[in-house]
Design a protein around this motif. Sequence first.
Motif, mmCIF file in Angstrom:
data_model
loop_
_atom_site.group_PDB
_atom_site.id
_atom_site.type_symbol
_atom_site.label_atom_id
_atom_site.label_comp_id
_atom_site.label_asym_id
_atom_site.label_seq_id
_atom_site.Cartn_x
_atom_site.Cartn_y
_atom_site.Cartn_z
ATOM 1 N N HIS A 144 0.820 -1.208 0.000
ATOM 2 C CA HIS A 144 0.000 0.000 0.000
ATOM 3 C C HIS A 144 0.855 1.260 0.000
ATOM 4 C CE1 HIS A 144 0.905 0.871 4.213
ATOM 5 N NE2 HIS A 144 0.671 -0.400 4.484
ATOM 6 N N GLY A 145 0.230 2.366 -0.372
ATOM 7 C CA GLY A 145 0.912 3.651 -0.386
ATOM 8 C C GLY A 145 1.311 4.113 1.011
ATOM 9 N N ARG A 146 2.069 5.195 1.035
ATOM 10 C CA ARG A 146 2.590 5.691 2.311
ATOM 11 C C ARG A 146 1.439 6.177 3.193
ATOM 12 N NH1 ARG A 146 7.635 6.155 3.472
ATOM 13 N NH2 ARG A 146 8.213 5.995 1.273
ATOM 14 N N ALA A 147 1.414 5.671 4.439
ATOM 15 C CA ALA A 147 0.289 5.921 5.343
ATOM 16 C C ALA A 147 0.711 6.754 6.555
ATOM 17 C CB ALA A 147 -0.299 4.587 5.799
ATOM 18 N N ARG A 148 -0.289 7.209 7.290
ATOM 19 C CA ARG A 148 -0.047 7.914 8.543
ATOM 20 C C ARG A 148 0.819 7.073 9.462
ATOM 21 N NH1 ARG A 148 -4.108 11.526 10.378
ATOM 22 N NH2 ARG A 148 -3.027 11.460 12.382
ATOM 23 N N SER A 149 1.612 7.732 10.283
ATOM 24 C CA SER A 149 2.482 7.038 11.222
ATOM 25 C C SER A 149 1.669 6.193 12.199
ATOM 26 C CB SER A 149 3.323 8.059 11.989
ATOM 27 O OG SER A 149 3.963 7.464 13.092
ATOM 28 N N ARG A 150 2.114 4.976 12.408
ATOM 29 C CA ARG A 150 1.437 4.096 13.355
ATOM 30 C C ARG A 150 1.483 4.681 14.768
ATOM 31 N NH1 ARG A 150 0.703 -1.453 12.434
ATOM 32 N NH2 ARG A 150 2.275 -1.325 10.790
ATOM 33 N N GLU A 151 2.602 5.308 15.124
ATOM 34 C CA GLU A 151 2.770 5.843 16.470
ATOM 35 C C GLU A 151 1.849 7.038 16.738
ATOM 36 O OE1 GLU A 151 5.227 5.116 14.382
ATOM 37 O OE2 GLU A 151 5.943 3.297 15.409
ATOM 38 N N ARG A 152 1.493 7.765 15.670
ATOM 39 C CA ARG A 152 0.672 8.973 15.855
ATOM 40 C C ARG A 152 -0.815 8.700 15.636
ATOM 41 N NH1 ARG A 152 4.197 13.864 13.007
ATOM 42 N NH2 ARG A 152 6.096 13.592 14.267
ATOM 43 N N TRP A 153 -1.146 7.505 15.265
ATOM 44 C CA TRP A 153 -2.551 7.170 15.009
ATOM 45 C C TRP A 153 -3.138 6.525 16.262
ATOM 46 C CZ3 TRP A 153 -6.204 8.508 11.833
ATOM 47 C CH2 TRP A 153 -7.340 7.703 11.687
ATOM 48 N N ARG A 201 -6.625 -0.575 11.766
ATOM 49 C CA ARG A 201 -7.216 -0.998 10.491
ATOM 50 C C ARG A 201 -7.745 0.184 9.685
ATOM 51 N NH1 ARG A 201 -11.598 -5.068 12.647
ATOM 52 N NH2 ARG A 201 -11.732 -3.334 14.154
ATOM 53 N N PHE A 202 -8.030 1.302 10.384
ATOM 54 C CA PHE A 202 -8.587 2.465 9.713
ATOM 55 C C PHE A 202 -7.550 3.567 9.497
ATOM 56 C CE2 PHE A 202 -12.136 0.620 12.264
ATOM 57 C CZ PHE A 202 -12.764 0.001 11.194
ATOM 58 N N ARG A 203 -6.286 3.253 9.705
ATOM 59 C CA ARG A 203 -5.231 4.251 9.509
ATOM 60 C C ARG A 203 -5.168 4.632 8.024
ATOM 61 N NH1 ARG A 203 0.470 3.262 9.319
ATOM 62 N NH2 ARG A 203 0.070 1.136 10.062
ATOM 63 N N PRO A 204 -5.244 5.926 7.710
ATOM 64 C CA PRO A 204 -5.358 6.351 6.305
ATOM 65 C C PRO A 204 -4.009 6.589 5.635
ATOM 66 C CG PRO A 204 -5.644 8.235 7.713
ATOM 67 C CD PRO A 204 -5.436 7.056 8.636
ATOM 68 N N LEU A 205 -4.068 6.778 4.342
ATOM 69 C CA LEU A 205 -2.896 7.195 3.588
ATOM 70 C C LEU A 205 -2.588 8.656 3.862
ATOM 71 C CD1 LEU A 205 -3.573 5.658 0.040
ATOM 72 C CD2 LEU A 205 -2.150 4.700 1.877
ATOM 73 N N LEU A 206 -1.323 8.993 3.785
ATOM 74 C CA LEU A 206 -0.921 10.388 3.753
ATOM 75 C C LEU A 206 -1.245 10.956 2.371
ATOM 76 C CD1 LEU A 206 2.592 10.047 5.416
ATOM 77 C CD2 LEU A 206 0.609 11.204 6.418
ATOM 78 N N ARG A 207 -1.119 12.251 2.219
ATOM 79 C CA ARG A 207 -1.343 12.863 0.905
ATOM 80 C C ARG A 207 -0.404 12.261 -0.133
ATOM 81 N NH1 ARG A 207 -4.309 13.990 -3.039
ATOM 82 N NH2 ARG A 207 -3.563 15.666 -4.407
ATOM 83 N N VAL A 208 0.852 12.035 0.240
ATOM 84 C CA VAL A 208 1.801 11.435 -0.704
ATOM 85 C C VAL A 208 1.361 10.018 -1.070
ATOM 86 C CG1 VAL A 208 3.367 10.546 1.081
ATOM 87 C CG2 VAL A 208 4.246 11.031 -1.206
ATOM 88 N N GLY A 209 0.754 9.308 -0.108
ATOM 89 C CA GLY A 209 0.237 7.975 -0.403
ATOM 90 C C GLY A 209 -0.925 8.024 -1.373
ATOM 91 N N GLU A 210 -1.779 9.041 -1.248
ATOM 92 C CA GLU A 210 -2.890 9.212 -2.183
ATOM 93 C C GLU A 210 -2.355 9.523 -3.581
ATOM 94 O OE1 GLU A 210 -5.097 12.314 -0.370
ATOM 95 O OE2 GLU A 210 -6.104 11.001 1.080
ATOM 96 N N GLN A 211 -1.277 10.300 -3.640
ATOM 97 C CA GLN A 211 -0.665 10.594 -4.932
ATOM 98 C C GLN A 211 -0.061 9.328 -5.549
ATOM 99 O OE1 GLN A 211 2.039 13.679 -3.687
ATOM 100 N NE2 GLN A 211 0.541 15.324 -4.023
ATOM 101 N N GLN A 212 0.526 8.491 -4.707
ATOM 102 C CA GLN A 212 1.033 7.221 -5.208
ATOM 103 C C GLN A 212 -0.106 6.372 -5.787
ATOM 104 O OE1 GLN A 212 2.998 6.023 -1.489
ATOM 105 N NE2 GLN A 212 4.925 5.848 -2.646
ATOM 106 N N ALA A 213 -1.231 6.351 -5.094
ATOM 107 C CA ALA A 213 -2.389 5.591 -5.569
ATOM 108 C C ALA A 213 -2.832 6.093 -6.940
ATOM 109 C CB ALA A 213 -3.519 5.676 -4.560
ATOM 110 N N ASP A 214 -2.841 7.408 -7.133
ATOM 111 C CA ASP A 214 -3.211 7.973 -8.435
ATOM 112 C C ASP A 214 -2.215 7.550 -9.515
ATOM 113 O OD1 ASP A 214 -5.424 9.279 -7.390
ATOM 114 O OD2 ASP A 214 -4.342 11.154 -7.033
ATOM 115 N N ARG A 215 -0.940 7.519 -9.168
ATOM 116 C CA ARG A 215 0.088 7.189 -10.164
ATOM 117 C C ARG A 215 0.139 5.703 -10.491
ATOM 118 N NH1 ARG A 215 3.993 11.226 -6.879
ATOM 119 N NH2 ARG A 215 3.218 13.167 -7.786
#
Length: 278
Positions: free
Chosen positions: A137-146, A151-165
């Motif tokens: 999966h794309g780059r996601a929010r830090s596990r330590e900060r979530w 299971r519901f930890r989301p992608l970061l914006r950069v991860g969403e961009q990876q998904a688009d690419r």
Amino acid sequence: MVLRRREGLFEVLLVHRPKYDDWSFPKGKLDRGELAPVAAVREVGEETGLAVRLGRPLDDQLYVVQGGRAKVVHYWVARTLDGDDVSAYVANREIDQVAWVPVDEAAALLSYARDRATLQQAVKRRRRTSTLVVLRHGRARSRERWRADDRFRPLLRVGEQQADRLVPLLGAYDVTRLVSSSSTRCVTTLVPYADATGRRVVTDDGLSEEKATDAGVAERIGALVDAAKRTVVCSHRPVLPAVFDALGLADAHLEPGELVVVHHRHGKVLATERHAVH
């Protein structure tokens, strides 16, 4: 790209370039930031008007061009998606002829020995293969900060961009079956491709960090291989070693947004490719 079809005879598609007065396979240059598989499909579409999907990779060509610069050309065998008629092709300054040519005639028509060698390899690899893409999966929010359920930890914006690419990259292999861990960060990684193609993401708890077992993963991957559909499987770093083991491969240690394309036939892995979106 060695684009092939079979209509009684085994044929390949060749193009004629008036600038060089040569016959060769369709090919072209990468745009800035473009991955080679995406460029291959785009260039064939631009040069021949045909939509294609990639199959098994062939050996790269490496040669020296004018000025002493080394040039690398990546090749795949490929097939058309929506028909192979080139009778309506309109000649231009770059490509003035596009023709399906029987293999024996193609060997004589091709202008370069390196292309004849590529053709010979493509003929040896003419049997169809199936494609299984193993994706982290794309780059996601830090596990330590979530603080909520992981299971519901989301992608970061950069991860969403990876998904688009990932959309044109998965599209280059015409992936039709989307299988994902049920975790949000995996599903979201495949949603842009699902939206672009009208496909559905099938979620599986057995591919999640919380529920995956080695035996369960092996069973799932075995079933996907047996189905022989063009499939992407999106999962997590701790689960992927079991996925690769089920395929008889060493763990690729994928980074977020990175994937391995596995080309297989009758359960046997024949070739792999590794690509990453950033």
